[in-house]
Design an enzyme around this catalytic site. Structure first.
Site, PDB file in Angstrom:
ATOM      1  N   GLN A  12       1.839  -3.921  -2.517  1.00  0.00           N
ATOM      2  CA  GLN A  12       2.799  -2.766  -2.081  1.00  0.00           C
ATOM      3  C   GLN A  12       2.712  -2.232  -0.778  1.00  0.00           C
ATOM      4  O   GLN A  12       3.104  -1.292  -0.371  1.00  0.00           O
ATOM      5  CB  GLN A  12       2.784  -1.430  -3.033  1.00  0.00           C
TER       6      GLN A  12
ATOM      7  N   ASP B  64      -6.522   7.493  -1.138  1.00  0.00           N
ATOM      8  CA  ASP B  64      -5.285   7.078  -1.774  1.00  0.00           C
ATOM      9  C   ASP B  64      -4.549   5.930  -0.917  1.00  0.00           C
ATOM     10  O   ASP B  64      -4.627   6.313   0.340  1.00  0.00           O
ATOM     11  CB  ASP B  64      -4.451   8.369  -2.188  1.00  0.00           C
ATOM     12  N   GLU B  65      -3.795   5.169  -1.682  1.00  0.00           N
ATOM     13  CA  GLU B  65      -2.840   4.296  -0.949  1.00  0.00           C
ATOM     14  C   GLU B  65      -3.492   3.652   0.346  1.00  0.00           C
ATOM     15  O   GLU B  65      -3.113   3.398   1.380  1.00  0.00           O
ATOM     16  CB  GLU B  65      -1.390   5.046  -0.260  1.00  0.00           C
TER      17      GLU B  65
ATOM     18  N   LYS C 179      -2.636   5.398 -11.040  1.00  0.00           N
ATOM     19  CA  LYS C 179      -3.336   5.635 -10.044  1.00  0.00           C
ATOM     20  C   LYS C 179      -3.772   6.890  -9.859  1.00  0.00           C
ATOM     21  O   LYS C 179      -4.838   7.393  -9.426  1.00  0.00           O
ATOM     22  CB  LYS C 179      -2.620   4.896  -8.630  1.00  0.00           C
TER      23      LYS C 179
END
Length: 732
Positions: free
Chosen positions: A252, A217-218, A33
């Protein structure tokens, strides 16, 4: 460009070279990622599609931001200092500094960290003469932060009762206090920045036109306000929104308790009309059997975007499963297995022990301490160093020795008893004059200090009197209630872990007494002093030095983003993992399953799963049921290290013979310790005791006249060790 795009797999290449439009990248665990994100930025810059000032990249940690900047500097000959790459809070701070007047802030506004914010709330309550027992400061802190993270000012919060209405009023008073003092807390950074962009069109348009590429991100960890902020900055709803490149993994998403909204990913796909959803499914971390297990587990979640991890590294070793009789047996086995792994050449730093709840670490830490193996608790404190444990031990130390000034100073006003700093100063001054301990000096005080601190001394005296004839575990249980520690942590939003740790302290006392061979009716006098010494030794020894190889201990939440050659995932029992609270919460079980998916995918080469049939909770032995997550893993991927012998009470293990390995579900040959002289009895046999009734022999020690057996008598009498020469067990 050939060098920049070299070694990307087809899906990574497709993601990096997408046209400038909204895109969603489903990046599975270990799928590269960070590489895709940084290469995307580098490719945009190298191809001249955007300049450095036209990129905004948002991460969740400063570490991740630094990693991206470091990789960019290595990939391109550019100076990254001025680039807008950072955390939500860091970027909002930067924007507010540039527009402090428009945000109604002083140029030198300061940021309150969590501790500073709590102190500010305590000052507010004191100034307003508010009862801090009715409105605990930490609880009010969580309330205020939660409203801000939902994008709500006091005027927008709905209050359905007087208690909530008062909390909203205190929220408004807190806001006014912060404004007067020119300070902002973490949640305020984001909310104030959002409000600035929402209300000030020229500033909003400026940044919308400037940042034509927004990378996140995330994405699965974004909360309500963060997503609203991103939409505003990216120009959602305008004719020319920015190209938002959202990278995340809905499988996740494990921070729902912090406000993370996994549904933001679906909303983003719908609202931004994402035409490009790319799945990064090739895993570069784990062997195939581990990934197959993770895929099988997460497939049971209904609300997911869907992907399937795979690897070209081969299947690797099967997943080893160990079923212990007790949590202590489980811990002993883990340490023995680690010792063998280290003898075989494994690095201690590449071995991790994961658990669902912080309190579980205590039993494992004790075994590591006993064997002298250095370890680190990642992202947290070792058991006897935790705040709530040190508070409890301080009360116990005062019962054992009233002249312990360190213990006295720690808890004289914890939980809060209205004892002011001035009163404590007078006490300390008097102690120096009289040459006595703080405790002994209280009798020399007069006025208000004598009343407030005297009440604390009487509390300790009462505890000492009540617990004088109690066994150690019951003594601790009483102290936790009488001191107010339990009640204090019940009011904390995240106090559940601290309460679990306090209960684990009782378990530690039970196990300590058993290991010391103290009779059941022994009182807590000498036991208390020896237990306190034991706690101090465990807290102070075997802490790994910096750079020293050490076993890594951590919760599954803390393990996210990390990877290890060998992972031991412990406590796989329903009620523990999945946690019992998840069963009653909406979508709670799905988040627990995502947490299990995260845990499994931390392992690179070897994964161990363990459970205990009996686990001590709240000072009592509880009978466990195997975690439903274990049943979701195909049997073909598992290798059981304990035989499972079907008996009337369920499935039983023989942990003292863990060197033999058995295929799942087999009725194994009798274990070696069956060859002992057990008076004709054997492990796995059903027996009857005159007092405890029917049970099953689950373990054994010694032989002949010295033989002892461990018998599970079910919910009635529990698990007991019995001397065969005395017990007169009758085979059924």
């Amino acid at each position: 460009m050939p060098t920049l795009l070299d070694n990307l797999n087809p899906e990574q290449l497709a993601a990096v070279t997408l046209p400038p439009q909204p895109a969603l990248i489903l990046a599975g665990a270990g799928s590269g990622k960070t590489r895709v994100l940084t290469t995307r930025i580098a490719w945009l810059l190298q191809t001249g599609q955007v300049g450095q000032s036209g990129i905004l990249a948002v991460t969740f940690t400063n570490k991740a931001a630094r990693e991206m900047l470091t990789r960019l500097s290595a990939a391109l000959p550019i100076n990254t200092r001025g680039m807008w790459i950072g955390t939500f809070h860091g970027l909002c701070n930067r924007l507010l500094r540039a527009h402090y007047r428009d945000a109604a802030l002083p140029q030198t506004f300061q940021i309150l960290d969590t501790a500073d914010q709590l102190a500010a709330i305590k000052r507010l309550l004191k100034a307003l003469n508010v009862d801090d027992e009715k409105f605990p400061p930490r609880e009010l802190q969580y309330f205020i932060s939660a409203q801000k993270e939902a994008g709500l000012r006091p005027s927008a919060v709905e209050a359905w009762d007087d208690f909530t209405r008062r909390k909203v009023e205190l929220y408004a008073e807190y806001d006014a206090q912060c404004q007067r003092e020119g300070v902002v807390d973490f949640a305020e950074l984001l909310l104030r920045c959002y409000e600035l962009l929402e209300r000030n069109e020229p500033i909003r348009r400026h940044y919308q036109m400037r940042f034509r590429h927004v990378l996140v991100d995330e994405f699965q960890d974004t909360n309500v306000l963060q997503y609203k902020w991103l939409k505003l900055l990216a120009g959602y709803g305008t004719p020319e929104p920015a190209a938002v490149f959202a990278v995340g993994d809905d499988d996740q998403s494990i921070y729902g308790f912090r406000g993370a909204e996994v549904g933001n990913m679906r909303d983003f796909e719908r609202e931004f009309r994402v035409a490009n959803v790319i799945k990064l499914e090739q895993n570069y971390r784990s062997h195939g059997n581990i990934l197959d297990a993770a895929n099988a587990i997460i497939a049971n979640n209904a609300k997911r975007l869907g992907k399937n991890l795979w690897t070209d590294q081969g299947s690797g070793e099967p997943i080893r499963v160990y079923e212990a009789v007790t949590d202590q047996d489980e811990a002993r086995w883990i340490i023995e297995e680690i010792q063998q792994l280290v003898r075989d050449g494994a690095s201690r730093s590449d071995i991790a022990i994961l658990y669902r709840s912080n309190a579980q670490s205590r039993v494992v830490e004790h075994q590591l301490f006993s064997t002298g193996i250095p370890y680190r608790v990642y992202g947290g404190l070792r058991f006897f160093e935790r705040q709530e444990i040190k508070h409890a031990l301080a009360y116990l130390r005062l019962i054992a020795n009233a002249d312990d000034d360190t213990a006295f100073a720690r808890v004289v006003n914890f939980p809060t008893r209205g004892i002011g700093a001035r009163s404590l100063e007078q006490l300390a001054d008097a102690a120096r004059v009289y040459g006595t301990s703080l405790y002994a000096t209280v009798s020399h005080l007069s006025g208000k200090p004598a009343q407030s601190i005297g009440a604390f001394v009487r509390l300790i005296e009462d505890m000492r009197s009540v617990t004088r004839d109690l066994p150690l575990a019951e003594m601790i249980d009483h102290v936790l209630d009488a001191s107010g520690l339990r009640e204090h942590y019940r009011h904390e939003k995240e106090g559940e872990d601290r309460l679990a740790n306090l209960d684990e302290l009782i378990n530690a006392a039970v196990n300590f007494a058993a290991e010391e061979n103290a009779p059941e009716d022994d009182t807590g006098g000498d036991d208390l002093s020896r237990f306190l010494s034991h706690a101090s030794l465990e807290a102070g020894e075997h802490q790994a030095d910096a750079g020293q190889e050490a076993i890594q201990l951590m919760t599954v939440h803390a393990a996210k983003g990390l990877e290890f050659d060998v992972v031991f995932l412990t406590g796989l029992e329903d009620g523990l993992f999945p946690h019992e609270n998840s069963i009653t919460e909406m979508d709670g079980l799905e988040e627990e399953r995502r947490l299990m998916y995260v845990a499994v995918t931390r392992a690179r080469q070897r994964l161990y799963l363990s459970l205990a049939q009996n686990r001590m909770l709240h000072g009592q032995t509880r009978f466990a049921i195997k975690s439903r997550f274990l049943d979701e893993i195909p049997e073909s991927l598992l290798k059981w290290l304990t035989p499972r012998v079907q008996q009337g009470f369920g499935t039983y293990a023989t942990p003292r013979n863990h060197s033999a390995e058995f295929p799942a579900g087999s009725r194994a040959a009798a274990p070696r310790n069956n060859s002992r002289d057990l008076g004709g009895l054997r492990i796995g046999q059903q027996v009857r005791h005159a007092k405890f009734g029917a049970g099953v022999i689950v373990s054994a020690e010694g032989s002949g006249q010295d033989a002892r057996v461990q018998v599970n008598f079910g919910a009635g009498a529990g698990v007991k060790w019995l001397a065969l020469s005395v017990a007169k067990l009758e085979p059924i």
